[in-house]
Scaffold this active site. Structure first.
Site, PDB file in Angstrom:
ATOM      1  N   LYS A 179      -7.355   0.442   2.567  1.00  0.00           N
ATOM      2  CA  LYS A 179      -7.042   0.765   1.173  1.00  0.00           C
ATOM      3  C   LYS A 179      -8.344   0.961   0.422  1.00  0.00           C
ATOM      4  O   LYS A 179      -9.159   0.049   0.354  1.00  0.00           O
ATOM      5  CB  LYS A 179      -6.219  -0.351   0.541  1.00  0.00           C
ATOM      6  CG  LYS A 179      -4.755  -0.314   0.993  1.00  0.00           C
ATOM      7  CD  LYS A 179      -3.877  -1.273   0.260  1.00  0.00           C
ATOM      8  CE  LYS A 179      -2.437  -1.151   0.742  1.00  0.00           C
ATOM      9  NZ  LYS A 179      -1.564  -2.214   0.232  1.00  0.00           N
ATOM     10  N   GLY A 237      -5.766  -6.937   9.638  1.00  0.00           N
ATOM     11  CA  GLY A 237      -5.943  -6.532  11.035  1.00  0.00           C
ATOM     12  C   GLY A 237      -5.242  -7.493  11.982  1.00  0.00           C
ATOM     13  O   GLY A 237      -4.611  -7.079  12.966  1.00  0.00           O
ATOM     14  N   LYS A 296      -3.790   2.100  -7.289  1.00  0.00           N
ATOM     15  CA  LYS A 296      -2.982   1.004  -7.868  1.00  0.00           C
ATOM     16  C   LYS A 296      -3.868  -0.148  -8.365  1.00  0.00           C
ATOM     17  O   LYS A 296      -3.494  -0.873  -9.276  1.00  0.00           O
ATOM     18  CB  LYS A 296      -1.993   0.485  -6.841  1.00  0.00           C
ATOM     19  CG  LYS A 296      -2.687   0.093  -5.539  1.00  0.00           C
ATOM     20  CD  LYS A 296      -2.199  -1.133  -4.882  1.00  0.00           C
ATOM     21  CE  LYS A 296      -3.247  -1.660  -3.915  1.00  0.00           C
ATOM     22  NZ  LYS A 296      -2.895  -2.825  -3.193  1.00  0.00           N
TER      23      LYS A 296
END
Ligand SMILES: NC(=O)c1ccc[n+]([C@@H]2O[C@H](COP(=O)([O-])OP(=O)(O)OC[C@H]3O[C@@H](n4cnc5c(N)ncnc54)[C@H](O)[C@@H]3O)[C@@H](O)[C@H]2O)c1
Length: 346
Positions: free
Chosen positions: A123, A17, A209
């Site tokens: 994510k 952020g 991932k």
């Protein structure tokens, strides 16, 4: 005729952020014809050496807790009040750890203009045995937004981006107009952005991932070397693609060749906490929760959690056999399967 300028708000102020606040603050200044000068950033208020963190950020133009040593532009204003941060915003950037998304959206309900253009940099996925939820969709649904929420993901380690080391990132956005605005907000010569029309694929890559990174870490712990790791990365990428295409409509093959796909996978399998802890798991045999405490200050590992959730979801759909790498990661971590299971059934 006066053209309404975009007012940008950032929700989240951690490591990533703060790195994107630097980029956004600078880009907003570079494009005064498009954006209003001030950028408000919601900072979860906490104590920093006896002072409120927002006060420290606003006085020093640095977030010493989450991104020490990096100067934030003067137009980025740290704001402890979430509602005030979003007031009058026409563009919102969500960049917070996924466990806080629901709480933040609950607090924002009815307080955000439904036509706001929003983008998620989060994510992670919320996977229930029978359903996978993307955070971008969750944000859009909870805030009753009229435009689909875009997603940004890529091989982007926050500290490296903050130091302006060249990398790429992918924005998935279904609206060409909003995509152009997001490009203007994020792109710099050192942070190259490619905008594509597949937000779902972009976001899925960012979460899946981490499961592959656990496999890479186990392989490293076993001392298998670079050929094996490259094979796991390739097979992992194929399973990510298969998962995305099996359970979501509209995901495109090319997405996996973008920074959010193959590049992020390589970064995560080379460094990253999922790979590191999985390597220690293979070397020491200590349980993951013990390693989390020892190596991550009690933070939870995303990849092992996602591996379990993906397994439950695939079991529900009777499809575990179609994803041998995801399945092997689950069985090694949660069912004490031998470590070499990671390569045995591929
Ligand atoms: N760090 C990276 O390199 C990186 C890179 C790309 C994407 N991401 C993703 O970006 C997202 C944000 O990551 P980050 O690195 O900025 O965060 P971080 O891991 O540094 O998290 C800390 C943040 O959480 C906030 N927080 C703590 N308690 C809270 C609460 N109760 N409610 C709300 N907020 C609270 C803190 O104030 C701080 O802003 C994650 O989804 C992450 O996966 C991170």
């Amino acid at each position: 005729m006066t053209i309404q300028k975009e007012r940008v708000g950032i929700i989240g102020s951690g490591n990533w952020g703060s790195a994107v606040a630097k980029i956004i603050g600078e880009n907003v200044q570079k494009h005064p014809e498009t954006f209003e000068y001030p950028v408000r950033q919601w900072v979860f208020e906490e104590d920093y050496k006896g002072q409120p963190l927002t006060k420290v950020i606003n006085e020093s133009h640095e977030n010493p807790k989450y991104l020490p040593g990096i100067r934030l532009p003067n137009n980025v204003q740290a704001e402890p009040d979430l509602i005030k941060t979003c007031e009058d915003c026409t563009m919102l950037v969500f960049v917070l750890p996924h466990q806080f998304v629901r709480g933040v959206c609950d607090d924002l309900q009815g307080k955000v203009n439904p036509s706001v253009k929003a983008i998620s940099l989060i994510k992670g996925l919320e996977i229930k045995p029978d359903q996978v939820t993307l955070f971008s969709q969750e944000i859009g649904r909870r805030l009753h937004l009229t435009h689909p929420v875009a997603a940004l993901s890529g091989a982007n380690i926050a500290d490296e981006v903050a130091k302006e080391r060249f990398c790429e990132s992918t924005i998935g956005c279904t609206s060409a107009q909003a995509g152009e605005l997001f490009h203007r907000l994020f792109a710099t010569p050192y942070f190259r952005i490619n905008v594509i029309g597949d937000p779902v694929g972009v976001e899925l890559c960012g979460a899946l991932k981490n499961v592959v990174a656990v496999a890479a870490g186990i392989s490293d712990g076993l001392g298998y070397g670079d050929n094996t790791k490259a094979a796991l990365i390739r097979i992992g990428l194929m399973e990510m693609r298969k998962f995305a295409k099996s359970f979501f409509g509209g995901v495109e093959d090319v997405t996996f060749f973008e920074s959010c796909g193959v590049a992020d996978l390589i970064t995560t399998c080379a460094g990253g906490r999922n790979r590191r802890v999985a390597e220690a798991f293979a070397k020491t045999g200590k349980p993951i929760d013990v390693l989390e405490k020892e190596m991550l200050n009690g933070q939870k590992l995303q990849g092992t959690l996602t591996a379990m959730e993906v397994h439950q979801f695939l079991t529900h759909h009777q499809m575990t056999k179609a994803f041998p790498l995801f399945d092997a990661v689950y069985r090694v971590i949660y069912e004490k399967a031998p470590l070499d299971t990671i390569v045995r059934n591929l």
